[in-house]
Design an enzyme around this catalytic site. Sequence first.
Site, PDB file in Angstrom:
ATOM      1  N   THR A  46      -3.389   2.222  -3.508  1.00  0.00           N
ATOM      2  CA  THR A  46      -3.075   1.880  -4.875  1.00  0.00           C
ATOM      3  C   THR A  46      -4.137   2.483  -5.700  1.00  0.00           C
ATOM      4  O   THR A  46      -5.063   3.233  -5.304  1.00  0.00           O
ATOM      5  CB  THR A  46      -3.271   0.057  -4.855  1.00  0.00           C
ATOM      6  OG1 THR A  46      -4.749  -0.020  -4.728  1.00  0.00           O
ATOM      7  CG2 THR A  46      -2.434  -0.242  -3.531  1.00  0.00           C
ATOM      8  N   CYS A  47      -4.408   1.847  -7.023  1.00  0.00           N
ATOM      9  CA  CYS A  47      -5.129   2.516  -7.830  1.00  0.00           C
ATOM     10  C   CYS A  47      -6.499   2.195  -7.482  1.00  0.00           C
ATOM     11  O   CYS A  47      -7.508   3.014  -8.009  1.00  0.00           O
ATOM     12  CB  CYS A  47      -4.864   2.122  -9.259  1.00  0.00           C
ATOM     13  SG  CYS A  47      -5.118   0.341  -9.406  1.00  0.00           S
ATOM     14  N   ASN A  48      -6.881   1.523  -6.736  1.00  0.00           N
ATOM     15  CA  ASN A  48      -8.406   1.086  -6.259  1.00  0.00           C
ATOM     16  C   ASN A  48      -8.582   0.895  -5.006  1.00  0.00           C
ATOM     17  O   ASN A  48      -9.434   0.209  -4.448  1.00  0.00           O
ATOM     18  CB  ASN A  48      -9.134  -0.039  -7.248  1.00  0.00           C
ATOM     19  CG  ASN A  48      -8.138  -1.372  -7.032  1.00  0.00           C
ATOM     20  OD1 ASN A  48      -7.928  -1.670  -6.083  1.00  0.00           O
ATOM     21  ND2 ASN A  48      -7.713  -2.041  -8.037  1.00  0.00           N
ATOM     22  N   ARG A  49      -7.732   1.445  -3.913  1.00  0.00           N
ATOM     23  CA  ARG A  49      -7.891   1.158  -2.526  1.00  0.00           C
ATOM     24  C   ARG A  49      -6.946   2.093  -1.757  1.00  0.00           C
ATOM     25  O   ARG A  49      -5.936   2.606  -2.360  1.00  0.00           O
ATOM     26  CB  ARG A  49      -7.896  -0.290  -1.935  1.00  0.00           C
ATOM     27  CG  ARG A  49      -6.371  -0.637  -1.968  1.00  0.00           C
ATOM     28  CD  ARG A  49      -6.527  -2.335  -1.251  1.00  0.00           C
ATOM     29  NE  ARG A  49      -7.364  -2.928  -2.095  1.00  0.00           N
ATOM     30  CZ  ARG A  49      -8.378  -3.453  -1.655  1.00  0.00           C
ATOM     31  NH1 ARG A  49      -9.021  -3.167  -0.446  1.00  0.00           N
ATOM     32  NH2 ARG A  49      -9.349  -4.206  -2.245  1.00  0.00           N
ATOM     33  N   GLY A 117      -1.770  -9.660 -10.116  1.00  0.00           N
ATOM     34  CA  GLY A 117      -0.465  -9.817  -9.149  1.00  0.00           C
ATOM     35  C   GLY A 117       0.082  -8.426  -8.601  1.00  0.00           C
ATOM     36  O   GLY A 117       1.051  -8.713  -7.852  1.00  0.00           O
ATOM     37  N   THR A 192       6.351   5.569 -17.901  1.00  0.00           N
ATOM     38  CA  THR A 192       7.572   4.596 -18.152  1.00  0.00           C
ATOM     39  C   THR A 192       7.623   3.739 -16.693  1.00  0.00           C
ATOM     40  O   THR A 192       8.791   3.068 -16.647  1.00  0.00           O
ATOM     41  CB  THR A 192       8.978   5.301 -18.230  1.00  0.00           C
ATOM     42  OG1 THR A 192       9.005   6.357 -17.244  1.00  0.00           O
ATOM     43  CG2 THR A 192       9.056   5.939 -19.570  1.00  0.00           C
ATOM     44  N   GLY A 193       6.769   3.714 -15.988  1.00  0.00           N
ATOM     45  CA  GLY A 193       6.710   2.803 -14.685  1.00  0.00           C
ATOM     46  C   GLY A 193       6.440   1.190 -14.761  1.00  0.00           C
ATOM     47  O   GLY A 193       6.313   0.832 -15.901  1.00  0.00           O
ATOM     48  N   ARG A 194       5.913   0.915 -13.791  1.00  0.00           N
ATOM     49  CA  ARG A 194       5.874  -0.467 -13.868  1.00  0.00           C
ATOM     50  C   ARG A 194       4.501  -0.999 -14.793  1.00  0.00           C
ATOM     51  O   ARG A 194       4.472  -2.165 -15.428  1.00  0.00           O
ATOM     52  CB  ARG A 194       5.567  -1.136 -12.343  1.00  0.00           C
ATOM     53  CG  ARG A 194       5.302  -2.571 -11.973  1.00  0.00           C
ATOM     54  CD  ARG A 194       5.286  -2.752 -10.412  1.00  0.00           C
ATOM     55  NE  ARG A 194       4.550  -1.853  -9.704  1.00  0.00           N
ATOM     56  CZ  ARG A 194       3.066  -1.806  -9.870  1.00  0.00           C
ATOM     57  NH1 ARG A 194       2.432  -2.867 -10.351  1.00  0.00           N
ATOM     58  NH2 ARG A 194       2.372  -1.040  -9.104  1.00  0.00           N
TER      59      ARG A 194
END
Length: 456
Positions: A46-49, A117, A192-194
């Site tokens: 993910t963005c931080n792991r 979340g 344009t993603g989540r």
Amino acid sequence: MLICLSASHKNSSFDLLERLSVDAGAVGSVIVSGHDATRGAVVVATCNRFEAYLDLDKPFGVSPLPAVFSAIEAVSAATAVDVETLRDTLDLVHGNGVAEHLFAVSAGLESVVVGEGEIAGQVRRSLERARSLGTTSPELERLFQRASQTSRGVKNRTGIGSAGRSLVRLALDLAESRVSDWAETSVLLVGTGRYAGASLAALRDRGVEDVQVYSPSGRGARFAASHGIVAVPATGYAHTAASVDIIVTCTTADHHVLDAAVITAGRAELGLDRRERSGAPVSVCPARTARESRSQLVIDLGLPRNVDPDVGGIPGVELLDLETIRIHAPLEELNATDEARAIVGRAARKFTDVAEEQSLAPAVVALRSHVFELLDAEIGRARARGDDDGRIEQALRHLAGVLLHIPMNRAREYARSGEQQAWLDSLEAIFGIVPEASSEQRAAPAPVPLTRRANS
């Protein structure tokens, strides 16, 4: 045996996490093929792991480090991060701690912003990706499915979800002091993603009306149509980037989608550079457009970074990236967090109890087989002596059940207390039974002590 190799915002720089931000599915496949003892791997990036969850075919008492080092080498090969750096950085979670760690991660308790979340969905998709590539295992399936159940329980039974805020909302909170009127603020979304959808929702919650979207991959028009905003064509990207008050980048691109050259070119089109050179007064009110002001805020939510750091060197431009967001993340909401961790702890203990009981399954099967072999022999002798009505057989079967009842219950108790070996030793001492897994343990070399560090 379950193992987790973990790099996160707690033990790694965002530069390193950016380098580890690779195709998680591909890394999992390389890990599984790298060592015979690795039965499965699920990678969560993910963005931080960055975390690799491994299921190793290693019996109790045998060191998992050869398979762990093989996994680290696979990560190194896929990310170009040298092995020594990974060994010095990655935390090693093993045994009973793996379930509690993943459950806490999935519930948002280990995130930059506690309770965010997005992570639960990322964990779920990691399992789906591993499943599609055939790198998961029954135990990893059980682990990740239970993690999803636990995160839903935490969300439904605590206030952690409302207490914690997403990265998007925290970034906008940090921008609050720079904005006098959100309704008069112009914003360009890049992506344009989540996260783009979450960013747009958070902006609208604050009253922002002027939002445009640009997509480096060409999906801007579709996103704009479905969200009621304006799409920016590639030819107008620089112009728009220089004219808005806030730029929010949130793409999955593996390269910079915004740099100083883009904004500088856009400013040249707007004539701002000429005004600056002429000495004309420039307003710094953030609610006005960049045609009247050089004040801009760029929020980079991408990992790898979407924005070249050189953007921060442009006069009037402030860059807010994940590193800065982490520094300003608020303290945990203690009551909600404590309650959430209690739920996670109970779920982890339950998961571990089942796993520990399953670890004694071969020995339990061996004991039952031994008893029933004796039982069948005695029933055969009883029939040969004239047990026509079957009463002796019935009595023998009842006796066998009674005799097995206590050892079966003791197996569960010893497993849950982590004392499987004591039960195995008693099985060998009383019945002479040594299950196959246990004989492997006795033949194995002494285990290498494990710590929380992968290079121990």
